[in-house]
Design an enzyme around this catalytic site. Structure first.
Site, short mmCIF file in Angstrom:
data_model
loop_
_atom_site.label_atom_id
_atom_site.label_comp_id
_atom_site.label_asym_id
_atom_site.label_seq_id
_atom_site.Cartn_x
_atom_site.Cartn_y
_atom_site.Cartn_z
N ASP A 49 20.03 -15.75 17.81
CA ASP A 49 19.40 -15.05 18.85
C ASP A 49 20.55 -14.07 19.80
O ASP A 49 21.65 -14.61 19.56
CB ASP A 49 18.73 -15.77 20.09
CG ASP A 49 17.62 -16.64 19.38
OD1 ASP A 49 16.83 -16.07 18.40
OD2 ASP A 49 17.35 -17.92 19.70
N ASP A 98 18.76 -19.81 12.97
CA ASP A 98 18.59 -18.50 12.96
C ASP A 98 19.64 -18.05 14.45
O ASP A 98 20.05 -18.86 14.75
CB ASP A 98 17.15 -17.97 13.41
CG ASP A 98 16.59 -19.07 14.59
OD1 ASP A 98 17.26 -19.46 15.49
OD2 ASP A 98 15.28 -19.34 14.65
N ASP A 144 18.13 -23.65 29.38
CA ASP A 144 17.69 -25.26 29.42
C ASP A 144 18.73 -26.09 29.63
O ASP A 144 19.26 -26.81 30.60
CB ASP A 144 16.56 -25.58 28.63
CG ASP A 144 16.96 -25.29 27.20
OD1 ASP A 144 18.33 -24.65 26.74
OD2 ASP A 144 15.97 -25.38 26.07
#
Ligand code: ATP
Ligand code: MG
Length: 457
Positions: free
Chosen positions: A81, A79, A154
């Site tokens: 973002d 997907d 992260d």
């Protein structure tokens, strides 16, 4: 330091109405994305439109996270973002089908047709963030610059910002270098980042397995000593992240990485049990590799099925002694199922609907043993028949002592009416399945062609 610099250039911290360039770091490494081999055509229409609309309204807007990383690796992203300097209320104004999701970490879901884009506003680095007693950040809705936002992500390879309109890629943490070298490196001090959010340790295992990357030494080092912090993560969040791991298409490798990092023990009872016995381990390996194969073939996987498989060795271990002690099989199976589910519940919020699926899949295993009279035909009508049946095939495939039963059911499922009548007259015994009479002219069923499922080595 950088914020000070921006402050000096612009006199103050940027605000939503400011020119988008105010929000991006001057000395990020800037690449032409297409020159890195990134295929801009592969950016989804929905992601492209979201960025365009935000940019036309005067905001900065970038595709970020797994979408960019996977495109650079030449893989198809799951997907896309989008990250922007527009606060959620401004994003809402620009899209007809948009709504704010979440509390601790607010994002906007923007729908284009059947596609969903998650739009998040650049987050600030908060020196005085609200944390729990163990250092876990609780609220995270203070907006910042793109540079802040990058530092809070992260891994270096997850902090690349793609402007698909301008064909530009911004890299704040040498993510492109790490991506080319196949290294998974956390941004900042690893121990601090795990304390802020212990789930990042699970993400290390997921991404190392999914990308086939080497875990950088500093990223790896604190994990074993910090695994306990995962106990303070709300169980619903843990469940979400574990599900991402199990449905990543690399579940087996992820679990093996968790084990190698010492994260399988004491983290979740679910994972503790996995390596408890040799037969249990073989069963789970088979379940995970079947799951990975399904995902590679773009088939759906049901979380209920997957969790039922992961916990089956524990259910068996709880059930068999009860039967041996003379308890009736079905009530004792249900009691064993409940005991295993209860044991999980304080660490992992298995949603009720999944728990219901799991109970049904397990109890069907016993119902499959009735292969005479009207029971098998009635069972075919059971709403969870398919899942229960696939589970039976999995058990046989993993070498459990049900090869004959599984072969019988395979023939029953695939056979025509007269095959079924024959089969009902010849229920499976233990051991090898009975030979079936073949009638001239009838098409051979798949199970006949393949023979009974082979136990795994
Ligand atoms: P996938 O392709 O598996 O979805 P992803 O990288 O997109 O991988 P997501 O969980 O969808 O992973 O998260 C999107 C992005 O948000 C990440 O790439 C990362 O930049 C950021 N992110 C997500 N979770 C965290 C976290 N716990 N800590 C810091 N950054 C995170
Ligand atoms: Mg993602």
């Amino acid at each position: 330091m950088i914020r000070k610099l921006i402050g000096r250039i612009f006199g103050r911290k940027p605000k939503p109405g400011d020119h988008p360039d105010t929000w991006v770091k001057r000395h990020a490494e800037v690449f032409r994305a297409s020159e890195l081999g990134l295929d801009l055509q592969a950016v989804s229409h929905a992601a492209m439109r979201t960025c365009e609309s935000l940019q036309q309204a005067g905001f900065a807007a970038y595709v970020v996270g797994g979408g960019v990383r996977d495109l650079l690796l030449g893989r198809r992203p799951k997907d896309f973002d989008v990250a922007t300097n527009a606060p959620p209320e401004e994003v809402l104004k620009l899209f007809r089908r948009a709504r704010v999701i979440g509390r601790r970490f607010q994002i906007v879901h923007v729908h284009h047709g059947r596609d969903l884009i998650e739009v998040s506003t650049f987050r600030a680095i908060q020196a005085d963030a609200q944390t729990d007693a163990h250092g876990r950040v609780l609220a995270d809705n203070v907006w910042g610059t793109q540079e802040d936002d990058a530092a809070r992500r992260d891994f270096t390879v997850n902090a690349l910002y793609l402007d698909p309109v301008r064909d530009q890629l911004l890299d704040y943490h040498h993510g492109v270098r790490d991506l080319k070298a196949g290294i998974l490196r956390i941004i900042g001090d690893a121990a601090t980042r795990y304390r802020e959010d212990p789930v990042r340790m699970l993400r290390v295992a997921r991404f190392a397995a999914k990308l086939g990357f080497r875990i950088e030494d500093g990223t790896r080092a604190p994990i074993t000593g910090m695994a306990d912090l995962l106990r303070h993560v709300p169980s619903a969040r843990l469940f979400d992240e574990l599900l991402k791991l199990l449905t990543s298409g690399h579940a087996l490798a992820s679990i093996q990485t968790l084990r190698a990092e010492g994260l399988h023990h004491g983290l979740l009872p679910l994972l503790d049990g996995i390596f408890a016995s040799e037969s249990g381990e073989r069963f789970i390996q088979q379940a995970l590799s079947n799951t990975d194969a399904r995902i590679a073939a773009e088939k759906s996987v049901s979380p209920g099925f997957l969790l039922a498989a992961l916990l089956w060795p524990q259910v068996l271990a709880a059930w068999q002694p009860r039967v041996a002690a003379g308890e009736h099989p079905m009530p004792s199976l249900l009691a064993a199922a409940d005991a295993v589910l209860d044991q999980q519940s304080d660490r992992l919020a298995v949603q009720k609907r999944f728990a219901a699926d799991m109970r049904e899949i397990w109890s069907l295993q016993l119902r499959f043993e009735r292969c005479t009279g009207g029971a098998p035909l009635r069972l075919l009508e059971h709403p969870r028949f398919r899942a229960g049946y696939d589970f039976l095939l999995l058990r046989a495939q993993a070498g459990e002592d049900c090869a004959a039963l599984s072969a019988w059911w395979q023939s029953f499922v695939e056979g025509g009416d007269s095959d079924r009548t024959d089969l009902l007259a010849q229920p499976p015994g233990k051991g090898a399945p009975r030979a079936r009479k073949r009638r001239g002219g009838r098409r051979r069923s798949r199970s006949e062609a393949q023979g009974p499922p082979q136990p795994s080595a």
